[in-house]
Motif scaffolding. Structure first.
Motif, short mmCIF file in Angstrom:
data_model
loop_
_atom_site.label_atom_id
_atom_site.label_comp_id
_atom_site.label_asym_id
_atom_site.label_seq_id
_atom_site.Cartn_x
_atom_site.Cartn_y
_atom_site.Cartn_z
N ALA A 166 46.00 -74.80 70.01
CA ALA A 166 44.94 -75.88 69.64
C ALA A 166 44.65 -76.59 70.97
CB ALA A 166 45.75 -76.70 68.74
N ILE A 167 45.47 -76.44 72.23
CA ILE A 167 44.86 -77.21 73.47
C ILE A 167 44.21 -75.75 74.17
CG2 ILE A 167 45.56 -77.16 75.89
CD1 ILE A 167 48.35 -78.35 74.62
N ASN A 168 44.05 -74.85 73.73
CA ASN A 168 42.81 -73.72 74.26
C ASN A 168 41.48 -72.95 73.63
OD1 ASN A 168 45.31 -72.38 77.17
ND2 ASN A 168 46.03 -71.02 76.02
N ALA A 169 42.08 -73.71 72.34
CA ALA A 169 40.57 -73.65 71.62
C ALA A 169 39.75 -74.47 72.04
CB ALA A 169 41.56 -73.81 70.53
N LYS A 170 40.15 -75.42 72.76
CA LYS A 170 39.21 -76.28 73.35
C LYS A 170 37.76 -75.73 73.43
CE LYS A 170 42.23 -80.13 74.14
NZ LYS A 170 43.08 -80.91 74.09
N ILE A 171 37.98 -74.77 74.74
CA ILE A 171 36.85 -74.31 74.95
C ILE A 171 36.28 -72.82 74.30
CG2 ILE A 171 37.68 -74.61 77.70
CD1 ILE A 171 38.60 -71.59 77.46
N ALA A 172 36.75 -73.02 73.64
CA ALA A 172 36.34 -71.91 72.69
C ALA A 172 34.93 -71.83 72.06
CB ALA A 172 37.02 -71.65 70.98
N GLY A 173 34.31 -71.01 71.95
CA GLY A 173 32.80 -71.27 72.12
C GLY A 173 31.85 -71.00 73.06
N GLN A 174 32.35 -71.27 73.88
CA GLN A 174 32.03 -71.70 75.16
C GLN A 174 30.48 -70.17 75.94
OE1 GLN A 174 33.19 -73.81 78.61
NE2 GLN A 174 34.06 -75.74 77.15
N LYS A 175 29.75 -70.49 76.48
CA LYS A 175 28.86 -69.22 77.18
C LYS A 175 29.37 -69.16 78.53
CE LYS A 175 25.84 -68.02 73.15
NZ LYS A 175 24.05 -68.44 72.88
N ILE A 176 30.12 -68.62 79.12
CA ILE A 176 30.20 -68.75 80.68
C ILE A 176 29.13 -68.22 81.34
CG2 ILE A 176 31.92 -68.75 82.01
CD1 ILE A 176 32.05 -71.27 80.32
N GLY A 177 28.86 -68.19 82.59
CA GLY A 177 28.40 -67.74 83.30
C GLY A 177 28.92 -67.12 85.03
N ILE A 178 28.92 -66.40 85.58
CA ILE A 178 29.70 -66.23 86.93
C ILE A 178 28.57 -65.88 87.58
CG2 ILE A 178 31.49 -64.91 88.62
CD1 ILE A 178 32.80 -64.98 85.33
#
Length: 393
Positions: A166-178
Motif C-alpha cells: 500500500a505504501i509503494n502503490a502511492k507512485i503507481a500510475g505516474q509517468k516518469i522521465g529521465i
C-alpha cells in the motif's frame, strides 16, 4: 485465472511469500512441487489441491477439510504408506486438465488456507525431509503476471514479503522521465524500474560506449560494446525484462524537442551542464512539472578525490529555493565551482539513490520531516547536508 485473490488474501499471500508454488484454477487452490516419498523410498514431487472458498476475490475460512493429490500415494520415510490422511475416494477429474489420483482427509478446524495447506504439506513433505533435509516444498518459483495485471513481468514478492504494498502503490500510475542515461541516469533507471510507476521515459541520443560500462549498473560484455548500441535501446532491452512501461527516446533533449516531456508527472534531470539542460529545466518550470536535478563535482587534490554529490528538488512550491542550487556552468545564476567531469560508479549510484529517495519522499513513501529542497554529500567529511524550503539562505 487472475492471481488477484492471492494478492488480496493474507493467507494465500503468506503461502506465496514463504516460497510455495501456488496457483488458482477453476475454484481450486494448487500447491505444486510438494516433495513426497514413494514406496521405493525415492523422493518425487506432486501437487496438493484444495477446494477454495472465496467471498468476491478474498478467501474465507475453508469450508472443507479434504485435499486432493496428483501423485503416487505418499509414504513415510521407510516406504510405508501414510494411512492417517487416507479418504478412500478414487481418482477423479476436478476440472479440465486437473486430475486427482487420491483424496486426503486430515480433519481439523483450519483457520485459513495457509494453516490447511501447511498442515498437509508438513505430514507429506516432512517424511521426504527425513531422507533429504534439503528437500522442501518452498521452492520460491518465478511468478509471471498478465499484461493487464501489473506493470511488472513477474510478481513483486519483495514488496509483498515486506508488507508495504500500500505504501509503494502511492507512485503507481505516474509517468516518469529521465533526461540523460549517463552514470547517474542509468542508476536512476535501475531504481525507478523496480517501482510500480506506469511509464518510464529515458531520453538520450548517445551510444553505449566503453567508458559507460564502468559507470552503469551491471556488466557489459566486450561483444556488446563492439555493437555500439544506442543507450536507450540497450537499457530498454534490459529493464523491459522487469518493467512493461519502458518507453525509450533516442534523442538528446534541447530547445527544439523539449516538448517531448509533455504529459510526464515527474522528471529526473541527469544531464551535463549547458544550454540544453537550461532548456529542459525552463520547460519543466513553465509547465509546472516537478523534477529533481542531480550532479556531482569531483576534484583531484593531493592525489585523492574530493568534492560533493548533490540533488536539488524543484516543485511548483519550491522553485525559488531550488533555483540557486541548479548548476548550468554557463556563467548564469546557479553555476557553481564544481564543473569537472570526474565520475565514479559508486558516486553515480549514490547520486541516483539520493535522488530517488527524495522523489519517494515527495510521494510520502518515506517520512520527510525536513522537506528537503537540496541534499549534498561531502566526500571528504562524509556529511550529508539537507536544506529545507524554510531554511534561511
Amino acid at each position: 485465472m487472475s492471481r488477484r485473490p492471492i494478492a488480496l488474501s493474507p493467507d494465500l499471500l503468506r503461502l506465496q511469500n514463504e516460497g510455495y508454488d501456488i496457483d488458482i484454477r477453476d475454484g481450486f487452490l494448487l500447491v505444486r512441487n510438494v516433495p513426497f516419498v514413494t514406496t521405493a523410498c525415492r523422493i518425487e514431487r506432486a501437487t496438493l489441491i484444495s477446494p477454495l472458498s472465496l467471498s468476491g476475490d478474498v478467501t474465507v475460512k475453508p469450508g472443507k477439510h479434504v485435499c486432493y493429490w496428483t501423485g503416487a500415494h505418499p509414504c513415510h520415510a521407510d516406504g510405508a504408506k501414510i494411512r492417517s490422511i487416507e479418504n478412500g475416494a478414487g481418482p477423479q477429474d476436478l476440472a479440465p486438465g486437473l486430475h486427482a489420483a487420491f483424496t486426503f482427509s486430515a480433519k481439523a478446524d483450519y483457520r485459513d488456507y495457509h494453516h490447511k495447506m501447511t498442515t498437509y504439506i508438513g505430514r507429506i513433505a516432512g517424511e521426504a525431509a527425513k531422507l533429504d533435509p534439503a528437500v522442501t516444498a518452498q521452492t520460491f518459483p518465478a511468478i509471471p503476471t498478465d499484461d493487464d495485471e501489473s506493470v511488472f513481468e513477474y510478481v513483486d514478492t519483495a514488496t509483498s514479503r515486506a508488507g508495504i504494498a500500500a505504501i509503494n502503490a502511492k507512485i503507481a500510475g505516474q509517468k516518469i522521465g529521465i533526461a540523460g542515461l549517463g552514470g547517474t541516469g542509468s542508476y536512476v533507471l535501475d531504481l525507478v524500474a523496480k517501482t510500480s510507476v506506469a511509464e518510464i521515459h529515458p531520453f538520450d541520443g548517445d551510444v553505449f560506449s566503453q567508458h559507460n560500462a564502468f559507470r552503469a549498473p551491471g556488466a557489459a560484455s566486450l561483444e556488446e560494446l563492439k555493437e555500439g548500441t544506442p543507450k536507450v535501446e540497450r537499457f530498454a532491452r534490459i529493464y523491459s525484462r522487469l518493467h512493461r512501461g519502458i518507453k525509450p527516446h533516442g534523442v538528446f533533449l534541447d530547445e527544439t524537442n523539449v516538448s517531448a516531456l509533455a504529459g510526464l508527472d515527474f522528471v529526473f534531470v541527469c544531464m551535463d551542464v549547458g544550454a540544453a539542460k537550461r532548456a529542459v529545466i525552463d520547460y519543466l518550470v513553465t509547465n509546472g512539472i516537478s523534477f529533481i536535478e542531480v550532479g556531482m563535482g569531483v576534484t583531484v587534490d593531493d592525489g585523492r578525490l574530493g568534492g560533493i554529490v548533490r540533488v536539488t528538488v524543484s516543485t511548483p512550491g519550491t522553485r525559488d529555493r531550488a533555483a540557486p542550487h541548479i548548476s548550468y556552468a554557463d556563467g548564469a545564476v546557479g553555476a557553481n565551482e564544481y564543473a569537472s567531469n570526474i565520475q565514479i560508479a559508486e558516486l553515480n549510484a549514490l547520486n541516483a539513490a539520493l535522488a530517488v529517495m527524495q522523489w519517494k519522499k515527495l510521494a510520502t513513501i518515506y517520512r520527510d520531516s525536513r522537506r528537503s529542497v537540496y541534499v549534498g554529500y561531502s566526500i571528504a567529511s562524509g556529511e550529508i547536508i539537507a536544506e529545507g524550503p524554510d531554511d534561511v539562505g
